[in-house]
Scaffold this motif. Structure first.
Motif, short mmCIF file in Angstrom:
data_model
loop_
_atom_site.label_atom_id
_atom_site.label_comp_id
_atom_site.label_asym_id
_atom_site.label_seq_id
_atom_site.Cartn_x
_atom_site.Cartn_y
_atom_site.Cartn_z
N LEU A 48 3.44 -6.11 5.77
CA LEU A 48 3.04 -5.69 4.44
C LEU A 48 2.30 -6.80 3.70
O LEU A 48 2.49 -7.99 4.00
N CYS A 49 1.46 -6.40 2.74
CA CYS A 49 0.71 -7.34 1.92
C CYS A 49 0.94 -7.02 0.44
O CYS A 49 1.17 -5.87 0.08
N MET A 50 0.84 -8.06 -0.40
CA MET A 50 1.03 -7.87 -1.82
C MET A 50 0.14 -8.83 -2.59
O MET A 50 0.01 -10.01 -2.22
N LEU A 51 -0.49 -8.33 -3.66
CA LEU A 51 -1.27 -9.18 -4.54
C LEU A 51 -0.31 -9.95 -5.45
O LEU A 51 0.45 -9.35 -6.20
N THR A 52 -0.34 -11.28 -5.35
CA THR A 52 0.58 -12.12 -6.11
C THR A 52 -0.02 -12.60 -7.42
O THR A 52 0.65 -12.63 -8.45
N SER A 53 -1.30 -12.98 -7.38
CA SER A 53 -1.90 -13.57 -8.57
C SER A 53 -3.41 -13.37 -8.57
O SER A 53 -4.05 -13.39 -7.52
#
Length: 719
Positions: A536-541
């Motif tokens: 999985l991938c996630m936009l952090t900043s």
């Protein structure tokens, strides 16, 4: 005075002596310089000889262990076909779960289920706008599933007829959804007189949802002074001419946050993938048949030899033994064929997965030149924020109460558009009679425009976006409002340069925790941080001008492909296409070298931080250079001063003597280091046991996800 001048006068003999001394000094200096030069040349040649000898020894040592290192790398890279097998199993499991749920939702990949759903919805009538909005959520999810299937499924698993079916199904659902919204708009406008406002006498309606927003205004009073139409509590609206202000019309601004007009980008598959796909099944079958055939023939040839040496009286015993041996041999042949089939399928899966990865970083050889004048080049620009359908409509007959009943005349043609300006006009000054319409729109709150967006209108005949017929564009970035003049009504969208964030200024891939890394990409306008954890991938900043930017995508875990799509849709495009090198000045690397580097960087990512190097542009296209540092803690900053600068050519990895802070570039090898065939064996020379353990124990889906992100961003060519 004369006596002084006489004393300074030099005789001829003295002059000759001085000249001789000067000549001797010159010759002596030349001799000394010659000897010094010869000595330096001897030293240089000796140094060069020693370096060549050292280089030759290192190359010989590298060649000697190359086979062993590549075999170890192949074991590590088995994670990629393993991850693909898991994806295939998950796709099958997902279809099975959908089948067992029996919730009435169609499976879009099954033609009869989707066709039944479409037919049943076509038969439904008199649906309100709210009803269609509710149904649209299911329709949009079906469209999204089909699109994701096209993007996530490897090319070798998709047949041309399957791709065509998916694309046609997407188009059917899109057209039907828009038709339903048009019918719902007509039903709403029939009730305009009953929904009229008390102060203006005209009807105004705003319907908002997570996927669409409808702004509709019905001109019931036909007041010639009512020309500035602004929807309540917004700056959104129209500035219309007197002709429209006195006509029996309605204005509709229908904003869909999705884009169902721009053609699908899923083009034809490359020939080599088609050839590979079509031959896989045949190769396996032919090879297994060949193995079985050869084994059986070999046994048949050996049988007569044993029979010749047998005695006639023992024929029956020999025959019984041969029958028993034959059964054992057949069983062993079957087991061998199964094992060979498994190995061959595994090898073919490895090759096809590798081919699919290679296709993601291949550059197109030619730039398409099929664009008309004023047509938007969709390879260079991207439509963002959805589509704004701007329509001036003929007001349909209104509902009339008669004896407790509501009677309404229903036109057979459905919702009719009011033609403005008309196709033909005899007025020589048509522009003053039919002036452009001033439109003010609100930019979608989740979309980021790094520069003032361009406005494009849809050409329904040519099926493309155009920039003509639009003027006086004014963008207010603070309020996210855009105002422009439009010659004719129709769908419009906002476009941005696809490559506005390319090339990147720098990047870093840093391990965080077990099977978790942080990818940071810094561009001219923004700094983007992406967290990758297992699959999985996630936009952090997101930072704009060193300020944290709020985004609806933050904190949402997604699979790599949906995540990439989501970032593109909000304007955060850091994913080059096969045509991007025509629009961006890049440091192009050979696809094979780039592909090998990304795969091996992903293998190291669980224990080593990798970062951009300024020297990557100094080496030629057959090599890549980046910084590497072992990073086992969770500190935010990585000190690369004590790290290594690695150069990799796809077949050879070496540690450079220079650092990131050196003044000049050199490919000289770091002292007391050696060549290796892979990046893994290169870092193995200075890695700790804990770091190597993390690499070997990394989850295959995690490594594959990191590799997908590296292949998609192409950091080594676009930095």
């Amino acid at each position: 005075v004369k006596s002084v001048s006489k004393k300074k006068r030099i005789s001829k003999a003295e002059r000759l002596k001085l000249l001789q001394e000067e000549e001797e000094r010159r010759l002596r200096e030349e001799e000394e310089a010659r000897l010094k030069s010869e000595k330096e040349e001897i030293q240089r040649r000796e140094t060069l000889r020693l370096e060549k000898e050292k280089w030759k020894n290192l190359e010989a040592k590298n060649i000697k262990r190359r086979k062993e290192e590549l075999a170890e790398l192949a074991v590590l890279e088995n994670c990629y076909p393993e991850a693909e097998k898991l994806r295939q199993e998950n796709r099958l499991l997902s279809r099975w779960k959908h089948y067992t749920q029996c919730d009435g939702t169609p499976d879009p990949s099954v033609p009869h289920e989707l066709n039944t759903f479409i037919s049943l919805w076509e038969e439904e009538t008199n649906e309100t706008f709210e009803d269609v909005i509710q149904k649209s959520k299911l329709v949009l999810s079906l469209i999204e599933k089909l699109k994701l299937t096209l993007l996530e499924t490897p090319p070798y698993d998709l047949q041309d007829k399957t791709v065509q079916y998916y694309q046609e199904s997407i188009k059917k659902l899109q057209d039907l959804l828009h038709l339903k919204f048009n019918v719902a708009t007509e039903i709403l406008l029939r009730q305009a007189s009953t929904l009229a406002e008390l102060d203006s006498g005209n009807m105004e309606k705003i319907i908002e949802d997570e996927n669409v927003t409808l702004y509709v205004w019905a001109n019931l009073k036909k007041n010639p002074r009512c020309r500035n139409i602004k929807f309540s509590k917004t700056e959104i609206g129209f500035e219309i001419p007197k002709l429209l202000a006195t006509s029996d019309i309605a204005l509709r601004l229908f904003h869909t946050y999705y884009d169902h007009l721009t053609p699908l980008g899923h083009g034809p598959r490359p020939l080599k993938v088609l050839q590979l796909t079509s031959s896989i099944a045949g190769i396996i079958q032919d090879h297994i048949k060949e193995i079985i055939g050869e084994s059986v023939n070999k046994e048949d040839q050996e049988e007569p030899r044993s029979e010749r040496g047998s005695v006639a009286t023992c024929k029956e015993e020999v025959k019984a033994e041969e029958e028993g041996d034959g059964e054992i041999k057949k069983h062993s042949i079957a087991e061998e064929s199964e094992a060979m089939k498994f190995d061959l399928e595994k090898e073919l899966l490895w090759k096809t997965v590798s081919t699919a990865q290679m296709l993601r970083i291949e550059n197109a050889c030619e730039k398409p030149e099929f664009f008309e004048a004023n047509e938007v080049d969709l390879l260079q620009f991207t439509a963002l924020g959805g589509v704004y359908y701007l329509d001036v409509l003929e007001l349909p007959p209104q509902c009339k109460p008669v004896n407790g009943w509501m009677i309404v005349e229903i036109l057979t043609g459905g919702l009719q558009k009011y033609k403005y300006p008309p196709d033909t006009t005899e007025d020589p000054d048509a522009e003053s009679v039919f002036p452009p319409i001033e439109v003010t729109l609100k930019v979608h709150e989740n979309v980021i425009f790094f520069e003032a967006p361009m406005v494009a209108r849809w050409d329904s005949k040519g099926k493309h976006w155009r920039t003509d017929g639009i003027s006086h564009v004014l963008y207010n970035s603070e309020d996210k409002l855009i105002t422009f003049n439009l010659d004719t009504f129709g769908p419009v969208t906002l476009i941005q340069d696809t490559h506005i964030n390319m090339p990147y200024q720098s990047w870093e891939l840093r391990p965080l925790d077990v099977n978790e890394v942080l990818l940071t990409v810094i561009t001219v306008f923004t700094e983007i941080q992406i967290r990758i954890k297992v699959n999985l991938c996630m936009l952090t900043s997101i930072k704009l001008k060193n300020q944290e930017y709020p985004s609806a995508l933050k904190g949402k875990w997604m699979a790599p492909v949906p995540f990439i799509i989501a970032l593109k849709e909000v304007g955060l495009n850091i994913f080059p296409s096969e045509h991007s090198h025509f629009y961006v000045v890049v440091n192009n690397k050979l696809p094979l070298v780039e592909w090998k580097a990304y795969r091996q960087m992903a293998l190291l990512s669980s224990a080593f931080a990798c970062s951009w190097s300024k020297w990557n542009v100094s080496c030629d296209s057959s090599k890549v250079i980046f910084q590497v540092k072992e990073h086992l803690n969770q500190e935010n900053d990585v000190d690369y001063h004590s790290g290594a600068l690695l150069m990799f050519s796809g077949n050879r990895a070496q540690r450079l003597k220079i650092s990131e802070y050196s003044e000049t570039f050199s490919e000289a090898l770091e002292d007391e280091t050696e060549f290796h065939s892979t990046l893994y064996h290169m870092v193995k020379d200075f890695a700790s046991e804990e770091a190597l353990g993390k690499i070997l124990s990394a989850n295959c889906q995690f490594t594959d996800s990191v590799c997908q992100m590296l292949l998609s961003t192409r950091l080594l060519s676009y930095s």
